[in-house]
Design a protein around this motif. Structure first.
Motif, mmCIF file in Angstrom:
data_model
loop_
_atom_site.group_PDB
_atom_site.id
_atom_site.type_symbol
_atom_site.label_atom_id
_atom_site.label_comp_id
_atom_site.label_asym_id
_atom_site.label_seq_id
_atom_site.Cartn_x
_atom_site.Cartn_y
_atom_site.Cartn_z
ATOM 1 N N SER A 45 47.761 3.981 37.505
ATOM 2 C CA SER A 45 47.452 5.149 38.338
ATOM 3 C C SER A 45 46.284 4.865 39.277
ATOM 4 C CB SER A 45 47.136 6.365 37.463
ATOM 5 O OG SER A 45 46.019 6.110 36.635
ATOM 6 N N THR A 46 45.248 4.193 38.761
ATOM 7 C CA THR A 46 44.106 3.826 39.614
ATOM 8 C C THR A 46 44.529 2.824 40.670
ATOM 9 O OG1 THR A 46 42.539 4.219 37.817
ATOM 10 C CG2 THR A 46 41.788 2.807 39.611
ATOM 11 N N CYS A 47 45.330 1.846 40.263
ATOM 12 C CA CYS A 47 45.807 0.815 41.191
ATOM 13 C C CYS A 47 46.622 1.444 42.321
ATOM 14 C CB CYS A 47 46.650 -0.190 40.408
ATOM 15 S SG CYS A 47 46.990 -1.697 41.310
ATOM 16 N N PHE A 48 47.512 2.390 41.961
ATOM 17 C CA PHE A 48 48.344 3.056 42.962
ATOM 18 C C PHE A 48 47.474 3.819 43.962
ATOM 19 C CE2 PHE A 48 50.629 6.876 44.372
ATOM 20 C CZ PHE A 48 51.724 6.291 44.992
ATOM 21 N N SER A 49 46.483 4.561 43.454
ATOM 22 C CA SER A 49 45.616 5.353 44.341
ATOM 23 C C SER A 49 44.829 4.455 45.297
ATOM 24 C CB SER A 49 44.654 6.199 43.505
ATOM 25 O OG SER A 49 45.359 7.124 42.719
ATOM 26 N N ILE A 50 44.309 3.347 44.772
ATOM 27 C CA ILE A 50 43.522 2.437 45.616
ATOM 28 C C ILE A 50 44.412 1.779 46.664
ATOM 29 C CG2 ILE A 50 42.215 0.286 45.620
ATOM 30 C CD1 ILE A 50 41.048 1.134 42.905
ATOM 31 N N LEU A 51 45.601 1.341 46.256
ATOM 32 C CA LEU A 51 46.515 0.701 47.202
ATOM 33 C C LEU A 51 46.913 1.667 48.310
ATOM 34 C CD1 LEU A 51 48.759 -1.377 44.778
ATOM 35 C CD2 LEU A 51 47.423 -2.309 46.688
ATOM 36 N N ARG A 52 47.213 2.916 47.960
ATOM 37 C CA ARG A 52 47.592 3.897 48.979
ATOM 38 C C ARG A 52 46.439 4.169 49.937
ATOM 39 N NH1 ARG A 52 52.761 6.049 49.914
ATOM 40 N NH2 ARG A 52 54.027 4.718 48.576
ATOM 41 N N THR A 53 45.230 4.257 49.416
ATOM 42 C CA THR A 53 44.052 4.471 50.266
ATOM 43 C C THR A 53 43.867 3.289 51.216
ATOM 44 O OG1 THR A 53 42.965 5.785 48.549
ATOM 45 C CG2 THR A 53 41.559 4.865 50.271
ATOM 46 N N MET A 54 43.972 2.070 50.694
ATOM 47 C CA MET A 54 43.793 0.885 51.536
ATOM 48 C C MET A 54 44.934 0.721 52.524
ATOM 49 S SD MET A 54 41.870 -2.017 49.251
ATOM 50 C CE MET A 54 43.171 -2.261 48.042
ATOM 51 N N ALA A 55 46.136 1.200 52.166
ATOM 52 C CA ALA A 55 47.262 1.139 53.104
ATOM 53 C C ALA A 55 47.006 2.053 54.299
ATOM 54 C CB ALA A 55 48.563 1.521 52.402
ATOM 55 N N ARG A 56 46.452 3.248 54.043
ATOM 56 C CA ARG A 56 46.150 4.167 55.150
ATOM 57 C C ARG A 56 45.097 3.578 56.086
ATOM 58 N NH1 ARG A 56 47.008 8.122 51.073
ATOM 59 N NH2 ARG A 56 44.796 8.161 50.507
ATOM 60 N N ALA A 57 44.189 2.781 55.515
ATOM 61 C CA ALA A 57 43.149 2.129 56.322
ATOM 62 C C ALA A 57 43.584 0.762 56.833
ATOM 63 C CB ALA A 57 41.880 1.975 55.495
#
Length: 265
Positions: A45-57
């Motif tokens: 869950s943490t990995c998914f949230s971080i990846l999605r945040t970094m994808a937006r950036a």
């Protein structure tokens, strides 16, 4: 009094993000969330949230077709000159995303020194009926939608632009006055379109990627059978192509920062 280790404790989310970026950099290919989580020891869950945040950036690129991630263009923007990845590898996730989001062929063109544009990559949308441009296809660099964008950045004298226009071969030629107006429009809004002029029945929308000097280096175009997209959809694609081209220009050809002595003076 807090000890030194407590005082300078690392931020957990930042540590996780850096670990993910380092793992993606070392990976032989794209990875899904489960693989990244398993191999970095970060919870899914943490990995998914971080990846999605970094994808937006745009620090990572998300590949919709197989739900995987790779390093993104923002990494190149931070470390231009230190990475060995080719321009093509960096741009491809962007053209794949555009193709899927807009359901059309997206072509990447290289502007050559001998006055041509050459298709060096392409990605497809999900339409069964579509046009195609073979990799290696070659056109004069002032023709079509990409050509209008190239002409806008070259800012040729009117007499020279008219001379070059007379050498171009279109299936349904526009007048020079129309072409000149559309070149000027491309310069103002950062994108333009060709509706059935270069090829009858084909609509092309394009923008250009430029280097530090403003010289066009690449073109990105959306190509579709005329009438498959509404005028509003074409305009939205044009605006997104402009935004992507500007981002690529900054990431691949960053402006040099002035020296400290120059700032001080």
């Amino acid at each position: 009094m807090a000890d030194a280790t407590e005082k300078h404790k690392d931020v957990g989310a930042v540590v996780h993000a850096l670990r993910i970026l380092q793992h993606l950099a070392d990976a032989p290919g794209p990875l899904g969330v489960a693989a990244v989580a398993r191999e970095t020891g970060i919870s899914p869950s943490t990995c998914f949230s971080i990846l999605r945040t970094m994808a937006r950036a745009r620090f990572v690129s998300f590949h919709e077709t197989d739900k995987t991630y790779t390093l993104g263009l923002a990494v190149a923007e931070l470390a231009t000159g230190l990475i060995g990845t080719s321009y093509l590898d960096l741009i491809r996730p962007e053209i794949e995303r555009l193709a899927l989001n807009h359901n059309m062929l997206i072509a990447l063109w290289r502007v050559t020194e001998d006055g041509h544009i050459v298709v060096i990559d392409r990605a497809y949308g999900e339409h069964v009926v579509r046009v195609d441009m073979r990799v290696g296809s070659r056109l004069p660099f002032l023709i079509g939608a990409v050509g209008r964008c190239v002409a806008a950045h070259l800012d040729l004298p009117p007499a020279e632009l008219r001379r070059r226009f007379t050498t171009l071969r279109w299936q349904n030629p526009p007048s020079y006055e129309q072409y000149e107006a559309e070149v000027a429009e491309a310069g103002k809004r950062g994108w333009t379109k060709d509706v059935g002029y270069l090829y009858r029945g084909i609509t092309t929308v394009a923008s250009a990627v430029v280097d530090q000097a403003g010289t066009p280096r690449f073109g990105i175009s959306g190509i579709a059978i005329q009438g498959q997209q509404t005028p509003e959809q074409i305009d939205r694609l044009g605006e997104e192509l402009r935004d992507v081209a500007r981002y690529l220009s900054r990431a691949l050809f960053p402006q040099r920062q002035p020296a400290l002595s120059a700032i001080a003076s």
